[in-house]
Design a protein around this motif. Structure first.
Motif, mmCIF file in Angstrom:
data_model
loop_
_atom_site.group_PDB
_atom_site.id
_atom_site.type_symbol
_atom_site.label_atom_id
_atom_site.label_comp_id
_atom_site.label_asym_id
_atom_site.label_seq_id
_atom_site.Cartn_x
_atom_site.Cartn_y
_atom_site.Cartn_z
ATOM 1 N N VAL A 279 0.839 -1.204 0.000
ATOM 2 C CA VAL A 279 0.000 0.000 0.000
ATOM 3 C C VAL A 279 0.874 1.255 0.000
ATOM 4 O O VAL A 279 0.490 2.295 -0.554
ATOM 5 N N ASP A 280 2.064 1.158 0.579
ATOM 6 C CA ASP A 280 2.936 2.320 0.779
ATOM 7 C C ASP A 280 4.024 2.473 -0.280
ATOM 8 O O ASP A 280 4.376 3.590 -0.659
ATOM 9 N N LEU A 281 4.595 1.353 -0.723
ATOM 10 C CA LEU A 281 5.799 1.413 -1.553
ATOM 11 C C LEU A 281 5.709 0.443 -2.719
ATOM 12 O O LEU A 281 4.927 -0.519 -2.693
ATOM 13 N N VAL A 282 6.546 0.686 -3.723
ATOM 14 C CA VAL A 282 6.727 -0.250 -4.828
ATOM 15 C C VAL A 282 8.202 -0.643 -4.865
ATOM 16 O O VAL A 282 9.063 0.031 -4.297
ATOM 17 N N ASP A 283 8.485 -1.734 -5.527
ATOM 18 C CA ASP A 283 9.840 -2.297 -5.517
ATOM 19 C C ASP A 283 10.950 -1.304 -5.845
ATOM 20 O O ASP A 283 11.983 -1.298 -5.159
ATOM 21 N N PRO A 284 10.827 -0.458 -6.874
ATOM 22 C CA PRO A 284 11.935 0.449 -7.193
ATOM 23 C C PRO A 284 12.314 1.398 -6.050
ATOM 24 O O PRO A 284 13.464 1.844 -5.972
ATOM 25 N N GLU A 285 11.355 1.690 -5.156
ATOM 26 C CA GLU A 285 11.649 2.606 -4.054
ATOM 27 C C GLU A 285 12.513 1.963 -2.970
ATOM 28 O O GLU A 285 13.130 2.662 -2.159
ATOM 29 N N LEU A 286 12.562 0.639 -2.959
ATOM 30 C CA LEU A 286 13.371 -0.043 -1.958
ATOM 31 C C LEU A 286 14.857 0.285 -2.126
ATOM 32 O O LEU A 286 15.593 0.341 -1.143
ATOM 33 N N GLU A 287 15.280 0.492 -3.361
ATOM 34 C CA GLU A 287 16.684 0.802 -3.598
ATOM 35 C C GLU A 287 17.068 2.144 -2.978
ATOM 36 O O GLU A 287 18.169 2.304 -2.436
ATOM 37 N N ALA A 288 16.154 3.118 -3.040
ATOM 38 C CA ALA A 288 16.423 4.419 -2.428
ATOM 39 C C ALA A 288 16.498 4.302 -0.912
ATOM 40 O O ALA A 288 17.329 4.962 -0.266
ATOM 41 N N ILE A 289 15.665 3.455 -0.327
ATOM 42 C CA ILE A 289 15.718 3.226 1.118
ATOM 43 C C ILE A 289 17.019 2.528 1.484
ATOM 44 O O ILE A 289 17.687 2.878 2.470
ATOM 45 N N ARG A 290 17.390 1.542 0.691
ATOM 46 C CA ARG A 290 18.637 0.812 0.945
ATOM 47 C C ARG A 290 19.830 1.767 0.907
ATOM 48 O O ARG A 290 20.715 1.726 1.772
#
Length: 330
Positions: A279-290
Motif C-alpha cells: 500500500v505504501d511502496l513499490v519495488d523500485p523505491e526499496l533501492e532508495a531506502i537501501r
C-alpha cells in the motif's frame, strides 16, 4: 470434559490442520502422543464428524497406512479488522480458507458501533461460527485497547470482553502489525530462527510488527512496534517527518527517514528481512531506502528489503489466530 482429554484432542486437531492430512504414526511422532492415544482420539473425532478417512498413504512395502483429513466445514470462524473508515471481514472455514468477505463503511466515526453491526449480521448469517479474531490499528494488551488516538470509541476498552459478551464466542484481539507480521511469517513458511520486521506507514500513522527467531514480540505493555514515537531527528519524530513528506513520489527527506528507520532496526535487531506494505511502496523505491540506510549501516549487515501484500498478510495473521482459537474451543 477432562482437561487432559481436551488437550489431547486439540493436539491431534492442530496437527491435522497444520499438515493438511496425516496418518496415525505421523501424528504420534509430531505430537509425541502414543499410537493408541492418537488412534482413540481420531476415532472420537470421526464419530463427531470432525475428521474423515481419506484413503491410504503410498505404500513403501508392507501394509499402507490410513490417511486422515480434518473436515474443513465442521465449524467456521469470523475475522474482522477496523481501519480508518471501514470494517473489513472474512468468514473462514476450519483450516482458514475464506468463504465469504465484505466491507462496511463507518459513519460518524463510530468504529465500535460499526464493528458491532458487522458482527451481529455475520453471526446471524453464519451461526456456526465458533471463534472470532479482530484486528485494530492500536496498541493492545490482553484484549484491551491501550492506545488508539484515532479510534476514540475503542479507547481503554476491554474489546475482547465486549465482543465475547455480545457474541458469546471466544475472541482474540490483535494489533494490526502483529497480525500482519504473523501472517507473513506463516504464509512464507519462515524458518524458526529467522527474524523479520513488517512496516506499514498506515492511514493512522506508521507501525511495525516484529518476529524474533519466529516469536512475536509484544513488549512489556503491548506497545512494541509503535514506531511513530521514534526520535530519529532533533526536531521531529519518525511520524512527524513522514507526515510532512507523504507525497507521491516520495521525497528525498522521506527516503532519509525510512533509511534511518531501517538502520535503527538493523542495529538493534539485525533482522533477516524488513517487509514494507504494498500500500505504501513499490519495488523500485526499496533501492532508495537501501541507499539511505547504507549511510549509517555497513552493507554487510543490511537486511533484505521486501514488499508484502498488506491485505492478505493481515488477514492471514487473523485467520491463523482464529483457527487456533477454533481448535481449542470446539
Amino acid at each position: 470434559m477432562d482437561q487432559t482429554i481436551t488437550n489431547l484432542t486439540v493436539a491431534v486437531r492442530r496437527q491435522l490442520v497444520l499438515s493438511g492430512h496425516s496418518t496415525i504414526a505421523a501424528i504420534s511422532e509430531a505430537t509425541r502422543l502414543s499410537f493408541p492415544t492418537v488412534k482413540k482420539q481420531l476415532e472420537q473425532l470421526m464419530e463427531a464428524g470432525e475428521v474423515f478417512e481419506q484413503g491410504f498413504e503410498d505404500s513403501r512395502g508392507g501394509r499402507p497406512a490410513k490417511r486422515y483429513i480434518y473436515n474443513e466445514r465442521f465449524t467456521h470462524g469470523l475475522t474482522l479488522y477496523v481501519e480508518k473508515s471501514v470494517v473489513r471481514y472474512r468468514v473462514i472455514d476450519s483450516i482458514g480458507t475464506t468463504i465469504d468477505d465484505g466491507t462496511q463503511v463507518i459513519l460518524d466515526g463510530d468504529h465500535l458501533g460499526a464493528l458491532g453491526s458487522v458482527l451481529d449480521r455475520q453471526l446471524d448469517r453464519t451461526p456456526d461460527v465458533s471463534a472470532i479474531s479482530i484486528g485494530v490499528a492500536a496498541a493492545v494488551a490482553d484484549g484491551t485497547v491501550i492506545f488508539a488516538p484515532d479510534y476514540p470509541t475503542f479507547a481503554h476498552l476491554d474489546l475482547k470482553s465486549w465482543i465475547e459478551s455480545r457474541s458469546n464466542r471466544p475472541t482474540v484481539i490483535e494489533n494490526d502489525m502483529n497480525a500482519a507480521v504473523y501472517g507473513y511469517g506463516h504464509t512464507h513458511e519462515l524458518a524458526g530462527d529467522q527474524s523479520i520486521v513488517y512496516i506499514y506507514l498506515g492511514k493512522n500513522g506508521p507501525g511495525a510488527g516484529i518476529l524474533i527467531n519466529g516469536q512475536l514480540i509484544r513488549g512489556k505493555t503491548g506497545f512494541s512496534g509503535e514506531i511513530s514515537f521514534l526520535p530519529l531527528y532533533d526536531d521531529s519524530t519518525f511520524h512527524n517527518r513522514m507526515e510532512s513528506e507523504r507525497a507521491t513520489p516520495l521525497s528525498d527527506s522521506a527516503f532519509d527517514a525510512l533509511g534511518r528507520l531501517v538502520a535503527t532496526f538493523t542495529a538493534t535487531l539485525n533482522p533477516n528481512a524488513i517487509i514494507f506494505s504494498d500500500v505504501d511502496l513499490v519495488d523500485p523505491e526499496l533501492e532508495a531506502i537501501r541507499h539511505a540506510c547504507q549511510r549509517h549501516i555497513p552493507v554487510a549487515h543490511m537486511p533484505d528489503l521486501l514488499i508484502g501484500n498488506w491485505e492478505e498478510d493481515y488477514f492471514a495473521g487473523l485467520a491463523r489466530r482464529c483457527v487456533g482459537l477454533m481448535l481449542e474451543s470446539i
